[in-house]
Design a protein around this motif. Sequence first.
Motif, PDB file in Angstrom:
ATOM      1  N   TRP A 286      -4.454  -2.446 -17.998  1.00 12.06           N
ATOM      2  CA  TRP A 286      -5.760  -3.066 -17.754  1.00 12.06           C
ATOM      3  C   TRP A 286      -6.831  -1.990 -17.561  1.00 12.06           C
ATOM      4  N   GLN A 287      -6.477  -0.925 -16.844  1.00 13.48           N
ATOM      5  CA  GLN A 287      -7.447   0.144 -16.621  1.00 13.48           C
ATOM      6  C   GLN A 287      -7.887   0.762 -17.947  1.00 13.48           C
ATOM      7  N   ALA A 288      -6.958   0.928 -18.872  1.00 14.88           N
ATOM      8  CA  ALA A 288      -7.303   1.469 -20.185  1.00 14.88           C
ATOM      9  C   ALA A 288      -8.189   0.504 -20.972  1.00 14.88           C
ATOM     10  N   ALA A 289      -7.940  -0.799 -20.811  1.00 15.55           N
ATOM     11  CA  ALA A 289      -8.740  -1.805 -21.514  1.00 15.55           C
ATOM     12  C   ALA A 289     -10.127  -1.946 -20.904  1.00 15.55           C
ATOM     13  N   ALA A 290     -10.253  -1.627 -19.614  1.00 14.51           N
ATOM     14  CA  ALA A 290     -11.534  -1.729 -18.907  1.00 14.51           C
ATOM     15  C   ALA A 290     -11.856  -0.370 -18.277  1.00 14.51           C
ATOM     16  N   PRO A 291     -12.210   0.613 -19.091  1.00 14.99           N
ATOM     17  CA  PRO A 291     -12.339   1.990 -18.594  1.00 14.99           C
ATOM     18  C   PRO A 291     -13.481   2.204 -17.616  1.00 14.99           C
ATOM     19  N   HIS A 292     -14.468   1.308 -17.597  1.00 16.43           N
ATOM     20  CA  HIS A 292     -15.613   1.453 -16.691  1.00 16.43           C
ATOM     21  C   HIS A 292     -15.423   0.657 -15.397  1.00 16.43           C
ATOM     22  N   SER A 293     -14.238   0.080 -15.223  1.00 19.11           N
ATOM     23  CA  SER A 293     -13.992  -0.808 -14.088  1.00 19.11           C
ATOM     24  C   SER A 293     -13.100  -0.144 -13.050  1.00 19.11           C
ATOM     25  N   GLN A 294     -13.397  -0.411 -11.777  1.00 16.15           N
ATOM     26  CA  GLN A 294     -12.425  -0.166 -10.730  1.00 16.15           C
ATOM     27  C   GLN A 294     -11.387  -1.293 -10.793  1.00 16.15           C
ATOM     28  N   VAL A 295     -10.129  -0.966 -10.570  1.00 14.62           N
ATOM     29  CA  VAL A 295      -9.056  -1.957 -10.599  1.00 14.62           C
ATOM     30  C   VAL A 295      -8.420  -2.000  -9.214  1.00 14.62           C
ATOM     31  N   TRP A 296      -8.388  -3.191  -8.620  1.00 20.40           N
ATOM     32  CA  TRP A 296      -7.905  -3.362  -7.251  1.00 20.40           C
ATOM     33  C   TRP A 296      -6.759  -4.364  -7.211  1.00 20.40           C
ATOM     34  N   ASN A 297      -5.781  -4.062  -6.366  1.00 20.70           N
ATOM     35  CA  ASN A 297      -4.722  -5.013  -6.042  1.00 20.70           C
ATOM     36  C   ASN A 297      -4.970  -5.515  -4.630  1.00 20.70           C
ATOM     37  N   LEU A 298      -5.263  -6.818  -4.495  1.00 23.07           N
ATOM     38  CA  LEU A 298      -5.532  -7.426  -3.191  1.00 23.07           C
ATOM     39  C   LEU A 298      -4.314  -8.208  -2.726  1.00 23.07           C
ATOM     40  N   TYR A 299      -4.190  -8.321  -1.422  1.00 21.34           N
ATOM     41  CA  TYR A 299      -3.084  -9.069  -0.847  1.00 21.34           C
ATOM     42  C   TYR A 299      -3.586  -9.884   0.339  1.00 21.34           C
ATOM     43  N   GLY A 300      -3.094 -11.103   0.452  1.00 21.94           N
ATOM     44  CA  GLY A 300      -3.404 -11.896   1.635  1.00 21.94           C
ATOM     45  C   GLY A 300      -2.944 -13.329   1.491  1.00 21.94           C
ATOM     46  N   PRO A 301      -2.281 -13.873   2.503  1.00 23.40           N
ATOM     47  CA  PRO A 301      -1.935 -15.293   2.497  1.00 23.40           C
ATOM     48  C   PRO A 301      -3.161 -16.146   2.816  1.00 23.40           C
ATOM     49  N   THR A 302      -3.091 -17.420   2.471  1.00 23.22           N
ATOM     50  CA  THR A 302      -4.191 -18.340   2.758  1.00 23.22           C
ATOM     51  C   THR A 302      -4.533 -18.332   4.240  1.00 23.22           C
ATOM     52  N   GLU A 303      -3.515 -18.165   5.096  1.00 21.35           N
ATOM     53  CA  GLU A 303      -3.718 -18.173   6.546  1.00 21.35           C
ATOM     54  C   GLU A 303      -4.569 -17.007   7.031  1.00 21.35           C
ATOM     55  N   ALA A 304      -4.758 -15.993   6.197  1.00 22.51           N
ATOM     56  CA  ALA A 304      -5.564 -14.831   6.581  1.00 22.51           C
ATOM     57  C   ALA A 304      -6.842 -14.734   5.760  1.00 22.51           C
ATOM     58  N   THR A 305      -7.286 -15.842   5.185  1.00 27.70           N
ATOM     59  CA  THR A 305      -8.590 -15.944   4.506  1.00 27.70           C
ATOM     60  C   THR A 305      -8.677 -15.056   3.271  1.00 27.70           C
ATOM     61  N   ILE A 306      -8.119 -15.551   2.199  1.00 26.24           N
ATOM     62  CA  ILE A 306      -8.280 -15.011   0.844  1.00 26.24           C
ATOM     63  C   ILE A 306      -7.480 -13.726   0.629  1.00 26.24           C
ATOM     64  N   ALA A 307      -7.915 -12.624   1.225  1.00 28.26           N
ATOM     65  CA  ALA A 307      -7.203 -11.350   1.111  1.00 28.26           C
ATOM     66  C   ALA A 307      -7.526 -10.522   2.338  1.00 28.26           C
ATOM     67  N   ILE A 308      -6.580  -9.648   2.713  1.00 29.29           N
ATOM     68  CA  ILE A 308      -6.772  -8.897   3.953  1.00 29.29           C
ATOM     69  C   ILE A 308      -6.361  -7.430   3.820  1.00 29.29           C
ATOM     70  N   THR A 309      -5.686  -7.071   2.708  1.00 23.96           N
ATOM     71  CA  THR A 309      -5.417  -5.669   2.402  1.00 23.96           C
ATOM     72  C   THR A 309      -5.761  -5.440   0.939  1.00 23.96           C
ATOM     73  N   ALA A 310      -5.955  -4.161   0.579  1.00 20.73           N
ATOM     74  CA  ALA A 310      -6.292  -3.849  -0.808  1.00 20.73           C
ATOM     75  C   ALA A 310      -5.915  -2.416  -1.136  1.00 20.73           C
ATOM     76  N   HIS A 311      -5.668  -2.188  -2.417  1.00 25.07           N
ATOM     77  CA  HIS A 311      -5.390  -0.842  -2.911  1.00 25.07           C
ATOM     78  C   HIS A 311      -6.068  -0.672  -4.260  1.00 25.07           C
TER      79      HIS A 311
END
Length: 509
Positions: A286-311
């Motif tokens: 994906w990074q190669a296909a979108a070279p001008h984009s930051q790519v993030w992996n988010l994590y979080g259960p619904t109980e913690a409001t959408i996402a609560i960690t990221a890399h």
Amino acid sequence: MRDLISAAFQTHPHLPALSLPQGEVSYHALWEAAGQVAKSLQSLPPGPIGILGGREPAMYVGLLAAMLSGRAYVPLNAKFPPSRLAEMLRVAGCAGVLHDPASQPLLESLFAEAQLSLADTRTVSGPSPLGDVTLSVPGADAGLTKSGTENEAFAYILFTSGSTGKPKGIGITPENLQTYLAHATAAYGVAPGDRASQMFELTFDLSVHDLFVTWLGGGCLCVPAGMDMMAPARFILTQRITHWFSVPSTASLLARLRLLRENAFPTLKQSLFCGEALPTALAQQWQAAAPHSQVWNLYGPTEATIAITAHQVGTAGDGEERPVVPIGQPFPGHRTALVVDGKPVAAGEAGELWLSGPQVSPGYLANEEKTREAFVTLSADPDDSRWYRTGDLVRAGEDGTLHYLGRLDSQIQVHGHRVELGEVETALRSAAGGRSVAAIGWPRSGATIEGIVAFAEGSGTPEDAQALLATLQTQLPAYMVPSRIVFVATMPLNSNGKTDRNALALLLP
């Protein structure tokens, strides 16, 4: 939330707020339509507002109207069985349901399933390019009124799969949501003129990010239709998408179709993935296909409001030798703990991920037992804070970066949707007359689970399997219905006397 949304909409009245298959709609037009509908909600008894449908214009008008009126919105997916929708309606205590006029037959079926009379149905929208919005109001019901009074003040209420066979209601407070939005708008923010994807059903909590991160920044929320939902490469290009958010399964499909070519998506600035494990190789594609984009992996259960960690992909702690991208570090103001037997693990060891901070929700609606099980205190915490037990097995790297290892229970993610296999098994056991049953996530593609296969003990014909599947389709959302049912002479057991799911998987091609 009302003041925050109001300020955003009035700042950019002539910019496009929505791009629908029917055309674009300005912030002014959407605000006017929502304001008109919000007035009609003032006379209702206490309670959240159900929003019934899919991606029709009425859904976007309705959820904004609910927020403007100070009520929680409860998305009710028209694809769900009426029995499931009825359970959601009753648990939330909806004072009324907003919907497209074409959904009236489904609305009446839903009220009948919930054993509610229909007190009133009327059009509540004025002339608008977004079309008509209908309000349907249930008759007086003591149980509904009690639940509604308790739940009205949430920002939104969503339902996730429950191991007991009934969906669990999760109320997210305005404070929970505002905390998330404060971080997300700063970290992945949209600016006027930007265009963001809306790939998630409104019953999926990641849609909340799409809606409000986009609108608070003055961007345009672009809603795909038809085949663009499954293979959205053309959608990204024709809509000039700058901010992308989806489950990894969507990117995986594009990769299989050989559409993740180098520089395929030059307009993208931010690419976010969440809802299931993100394979490292896929993130790099994906990074190669979108070279001008930051790519993030988010994590979080619904109980913690959408996402609560990221890399962020490509940064320190990435661990390119690992098969999946890390889930990263917690958002500011939040804490994580890795716990075994109620105590934090030693450095480098794996444990259940616990979460604490202002995004953690109050608990489950009308389910004190499940709330007590999942929302706990940690003996080693000097602040005696409230923690949410995720059920996810995680290990921390030397720099504190969190790495997802898997689940501790029978919960899986199917294309980003959280599924308790116990709920699938409960429905199948009932349909199969009480015989022994099991369900597993299958097939698996690397870290991704593509669907569900179920097993039933005893003899059965292909016609028997189709009859069981037909019954399940009336009780479960489509993403929870097994792709097939396999009959086995005897259910295999492991050394602990429990169903051996690994042995069942070996029976599949």
